[in-house]
Design an enzyme around this catalytic site. Structure first.
Site, PDB file in Angstrom:
ATOM      1  N   GLY A  41       0.782  -1.257   0.108  1.00  0.00           N
ATOM      2  CA  GLY A  41       0.019  -0.018  -0.067  1.00  0.00           C
ATOM      3  C   GLY A  41       0.798   1.553  -0.049  1.00  0.00           C
ATOM      4  N   GLU A  96       4.370   4.023   6.606  1.00  0.00           N
ATOM      5  CA  GLU A  96       2.815   3.095   6.185  1.00  0.00           C
ATOM      6  C   GLU A  96       1.722   4.153   5.637  1.00  0.00           C
ATOM      7  OE1 GLU A  96       1.538   0.593   5.759  1.00  0.00           O
ATOM      8  OE2 GLU A  96       0.929  -0.414   7.433  1.00  0.00           O
ATOM      9  N   ASP A  97       0.874   3.459   4.832  1.00  0.00           N
ATOM     10  CA  ASP A  97       0.093   4.332   4.376  1.00  0.00           C
ATOM     11  C   ASP A  97      -0.914   4.570   5.025  1.00  0.00           C
ATOM     12  OD1 ASP A  97      -0.776   1.589   4.722  1.00  0.00           O
ATOM     13  OD2 ASP A  97      -1.254   0.990   2.545  1.00  0.00           O
ATOM     14  N   ASP A 100      -4.741   1.657  10.829  1.00  0.00           N
ATOM     15  CA  ASP A 100      -6.059   1.440  11.413  1.00  0.00           C
ATOM     16  C   ASP A 100      -6.101   1.068  12.956  1.00  0.00           C
ATOM     17  OD1 ASP A 100      -8.877   0.961  11.433  1.00  0.00           O
ATOM     18  OD2 ASP A 100      -8.654  -0.704  10.209  1.00  0.00           O
ATOM     19  N   GLY A 102      -3.717  -0.353  14.329  1.00  0.00           N
ATOM     20  CA  GLY A 102      -2.310  -0.276  14.557  1.00  0.00           C
ATOM     21  C   GLY A 102      -1.502  -1.469  15.168  1.00  0.00           C
ATOM     22  N   THR A 104      -0.577  -3.779  12.922  1.00  0.00           N
ATOM     23  CA  THR A 104       0.480  -3.842  11.897  1.00  0.00           C
ATOM     24  C   THR A 104       1.562  -3.192  12.310  1.00  0.00           C
ATOM     25  OG1 THR A 104      -1.457  -4.355  10.307  1.00  0.00           O
ATOM     26  CG2 THR A 104       1.023  -3.903   9.460  1.00  0.00           C
ATOM     27  N   LYS A 128      -6.289   6.518  10.879  1.00  0.00           N
ATOM     28  CA  LYS A 128      -7.725   6.259  11.145  1.00  0.00           C
ATOM     29  C   LYS A 128      -7.827   5.779  12.381  1.00  0.00           C
ATOM     30  CE  LYS A 128      -9.612   2.619   8.835  1.00  0.00           C
ATOM     31  NZ  LYS A 128     -10.055   1.799   7.559  1.00  0.00           N
ATOM     32  N   ASP A 156      -5.656  -0.450  -1.607  1.00  0.00           N
ATOM     33  CA  ASP A 156      -6.364  -1.418  -2.581  1.00  0.00           C
ATOM     34  C   ASP A 156      -7.567  -1.851  -1.953  1.00  0.00           C
ATOM     35  OD1 ASP A 156      -5.129  -3.104  -0.792  1.00  0.00           O
ATOM     36  OD2 ASP A 156      -5.542  -4.760  -2.172  1.00  0.00           O
ATOM     37  N   ARG A 162      -5.565   0.756  -6.589  1.00  0.00           N
ATOM     38  CA  ARG A 162      -4.231   1.365  -6.289  1.00  0.00           C
ATOM     39  C   ARG A 162      -3.962   2.478  -7.100  1.00  0.00           C
ATOM     40  NH1 ARG A 162      -2.125  -2.250  -2.363  1.00  0.00           N
ATOM     41  NH2 ARG A 162      -2.442  -4.348  -2.524  1.00  0.00           N
TER      42      ARG A 162
END
Ligand code: 5GP
Ligand code: MG
Length: 172
Positions: A41, A96-97, A100, A102, A104, A128, A156, A162
């Site tokens: 991403g 990071e893109d 959410d 967190g 990851t 987010k 994506d 993307r």
């Protein structure tokens, strides 16, 4: 029917990225900065970010899996591809893109810390917040949103969207 609701235009993203690039360039002047981006991403964000930075950087990628092809996080984070760059003693920025829950980035930061970098911070284009489960701190952030599933600019849905230059809220 799928609906794409505009969230950020390409121009707005350009300005956000420029601001982040300027901050990073000032903060890491005269340092040895390595940017580690999370595949897939964040590949477009990284590409735009480094071209707006005014300091030299080294880059590498790692890949983590948790989402599969859907919209809901599975909660467990697997490391699919590791970095090859030697980051020991270096200043490292995880790129990071979107953050959410967190989970990851929490897992990846933990992993990167094991290489003993000189410093380690997080840069995320989108923050987010509604579903956050960890207290990761975003050192360099772009756009804050509460909720919604976003696509475009590298993000994506089942490998679609993307390529879109803007960011959209996807409604199924
Ligand atoms: P977290 O572990 O923070 O819940 O999720 C992080 C990963 O889930 C991100 O790297 C991203 O790949 C994916 N993700 C989270 N929210 C979104 C979203 O709104 N759109 C897309 N396309 N991916 C998301
Ligand atoms: Mg991701």
């Amino acid at each position: 029917m799928r609906e794409l609701i505009p969230v950020l235009t390409a121009d707005e993203i350009h300005l956000l990225v420029k601001k982040i690039a300027q901050q990073i360039s000032a903060d890491y002047r005269d340092r040895e900065l390595a940017l580690v981006a999370v595949l897939k991403g964040s590949f477009i964000f990284l590409a735009d970010l480094i071209r707006q930075m005014t300091i030299p950087v080294k880059i590498d990628f790692l890949q983590a899996g948790s989402y599969g092809a859907g919209m809901a996080s599975s909660g467990t984070v697997r490391l699919v591809k590791d970095i090859a760059l030697d980051i020991r003693g270096k200043d490292v920025l995880l790129v990071e893109d979107i953050v959410d829950t967190g989970l990851t980035v929490y897992r990846i930061l933990d992993h990167l810390r094991s290489f003993q970098p000189r410093s380690l911070k997080l840069c995320a284009l989108i923050d987010k917040r509604e579903r956050r489960e960890t207290d990761v701190s975003i050192g360099y952030g772009g756009h804050v949103t509460e909720k919604g599933f976003l696509v475009g600019y590298g993000l994506d849905y089942a490998e679609d969207y993307r390529h879109l230059p803007g960011i959209y809220h996807l409604k199924l």
